[in-house]
Design a protein around this motif. Structure first.
Motif, PDB file in Angstrom:
ATOM      1  N   UNK A  38       0.821  -1.231   0.000  1.00  0.00           N
ATOM      2  CA  UNK A  38       0.000   0.000   0.000  1.00  0.00           C
ATOM      3  C   UNK A  38       0.850   1.274   0.000  1.00  0.00           C
ATOM      4  N   UNK A  39       1.992   1.235   0.728  1.00  0.00           N
ATOM      5  CA  UNK A  39       2.838   2.440   0.811  1.00  0.00           C
ATOM      6  C   UNK A  39       3.853   2.502  -0.330  1.00  0.00           C
ATOM      7  N   UNK A  40       3.923   1.428  -1.153  1.00  0.00           N
ATOM      8  CA  UNK A  40       4.855   1.380  -2.283  1.00  0.00           C
ATOM      9  C   UNK A  40       6.311   1.447  -1.807  1.00  0.00           C
ATOM     10  N   UNK A  41       6.581   0.842  -0.628  1.00  0.00           N
ATOM     11  CA  UNK A  41       7.923   0.900  -0.046  1.00  0.00           C
ATOM     12  C   UNK A  41       8.626  -0.456  -0.136  1.00  0.00           C
ATOM     13  N   UNK A  42       9.739  -0.495  -0.889  1.00  0.00           N
ATOM     14  CA  UNK A  42      10.510  -1.756  -0.969  1.00  0.00           C
ATOM     15  C   UNK A  42      11.260  -2.014   0.341  1.00  0.00           C
ATOM     16  N   UNK A 105      12.927  -6.353  -7.293  1.00  0.00           N
ATOM     17  CA  UNK A 105      12.026  -5.195  -7.194  1.00  0.00           C
ATOM     18  C   UNK A 105      12.802  -3.893  -6.961  1.00  0.00           C
ATOM     19  N   UNK A 106      13.824  -3.953  -6.102  1.00  0.00           N
ATOM     20  CA  UNK A 106      14.486  -2.724  -5.632  1.00  0.00           C
ATOM     21  C   UNK A 106      15.537  -2.176  -6.598  1.00  0.00           C
ATOM     22  N   UNK A 107      16.339  -3.050  -7.228  1.00  0.00           N
ATOM     23  CA  UNK A 107      17.450  -2.569  -8.061  1.00  0.00           C
ATOM     24  C   UNK A 107      16.976  -1.674  -9.216  1.00  0.00           C
ATOM     25  N   UNK A 108      15.911  -2.067  -9.976  1.00  0.00           N
ATOM     26  CA  UNK A 108      15.449  -1.169 -11.054  1.00  0.00           C
ATOM     27  C   UNK A 108      14.994   0.204 -10.537  1.00  0.00           C
ATOM     28  N   UNK A 109      14.549   0.255  -9.270  1.00  0.00           N
ATOM     29  CA  UNK A 109      14.057   1.523  -8.711  1.00  0.00           C
ATOM     30  C   UNK A 109      15.186   2.525  -8.444  1.00  0.00           C
ATOM     31  N   UNK A 110      16.432   2.050  -8.410  1.00  0.00           N
ATOM     32  CA  UNK A 110      17.557   2.962  -8.174  1.00  0.00           C
ATOM     33  C   UNK A 110      17.664   3.996  -9.297  1.00  0.00           C
ATOM     34  N   UNK A 185      17.829  -2.640  -0.311  1.00  0.00           N
ATOM     35  CA  UNK A 185      18.973  -3.418  -0.819  1.00  0.00           C
ATOM     36  C   UNK A 185      19.962  -3.702   0.319  1.00  0.00           C
ATOM     37  N   UNK A 186      20.211  -2.671   1.156  1.00  0.00           N
ATOM     38  CA  UNK A 186      21.124  -2.848   2.301  1.00  0.00           C
ATOM     39  C   UNK A 186      20.593  -3.925   3.245  1.00  0.00           C
TER      40      UNK A 186
END
Length: 295
Positions: A38-42, A105-110, A185-186
């Motif tokens: 819902x918050x769009x937070x990875x 999910x996270x890497x493309x968002x960088x 990612x961390x």
């Protein structure tokens, strides 16, 4: 009779503590996955994967705490201690799969970061610190190794949520959406590092590797130090679950000693091995020129 009741009460308390923590963690993990979506937070999704792994760990610890009081049977002659290894293996597989999902999910968002819903992220972070902090407080009363390990797991979760809380506060004042995927990612790399380290140790124990080569050498030395013993072979030193160790060995004797001498030797060896904290020990004597059945 009183001590039996006391130990039974202690076991009940332990099961209740772990069971309560399990249900709390599972409920909160479900809230996290929904909240992360819902918050769009990875970053929240990454912590949800971490919490899912902890839920599995706690679930197996709870299951094991029920089985640990159960006596060994003719089918399970060593008891049920290896359940914890099985739990650790399943936990590792789930965490590796979850970590790969988060990284994908996270890497493309960088390169194309999206701003999460910061207010929701802050609310979940506050809830996360509170829930996990309370679970740590409840489990801290435990004295078993299982409970201590789980307490450390939950303390890691508290620190993870503190990190999410700090990032969500920063994002309320600064437009840096890249902080969310960076944090996830961390988290994920930290989880993967620990999982792979634990998986290596778990697989070694599954394959019945020696839990400690140095201790194995000391045991061999102790057995060979007896003047009646010529040779030690078929020495197997392995672990049921990383805590309860098993030893079997064949000792070739220097002479065909009589029964009183063998009984005395058996007693001396038993005293020597007491210091190695072994759960099960099987020592077989072989006379000179006797053909070993296991060759």
């Amino acid at each position: 009779m009183h001590s039996h009741n006391h130990s039974h009460h202690h076991a009940h308390d332990k099961n209740e503590r772990i069971g309560w923590t399990f249900f709390l963690n599972v409920t909160f993990t479900i809230i996290e996955f929904i909240g992360g979506w819902l918050t769009n937070s990875t970053a929240i999704m990454a912590d949800a994967v971490h919490d899912l792994g902890d839920s599995i760990s706690i679930g197996f610890a709870w299951l094991l705490s029920h089985f640990s009081d159960k006596q060994a049977s003719s089918t399970y002659s060593y008891g049920y201690k290896r359940l914890s290894l099985f739990g650790a293996l399943i936990n590792s597989v789930v965490l590796i799969a979850g970590s790969i999902f988060i990284l994908v999910e996270a890497i493309p968002r960088l390169s194309n970061p999206e701003m999460p819903m910061v207010e929701g992220m802050l609310g979940l972070a506050l809830l996360g610190v509170t829930v996990n902090g309370y679970a740590v407080y409840k489990l801290k009363a435990g004295t078993t190794l299982n409970e201590k390990v789980l307490t450390w797991h939950l303390l890691e979760d508290v620190l993870g949520w503190v990190a999410v809380l700090i990032v969500s506060i920063i994002l309320m004042f600064v437009d840096w959406p890249v902080l969310d995927p960076l944090l996830s990612i961390a988290f994920t790399l930290f989880i993967l590092f620990n999982v792979l380290k634990n998986l290596k140790a778990t697989l070694a124990l599954f394959l019945q590797a020696s839990p400690d080569k140095e201790t194995q050498d000391k045991i061999t030395k102790a057995l060979l130090s007896k003047p009646e013993v010529r040779e030690v072979h078929h020495l197997h030193y392995w672990s049921l679950d990383g805590e309860s160790h098993v030893l079997t060995a064949h000792l070739v004797l220097n002479a065909p000693y009589d029964v009183p001498k063998l009984q005395s030797l058996k007693q001396v060896i038993s005293e020597d091995l007491r210091g190695f904290d072994l759960s099960h020990t099987t020592i077989e004597f072989e006379f000179p020129n006797e053909v070993c059945r296991d060759e």
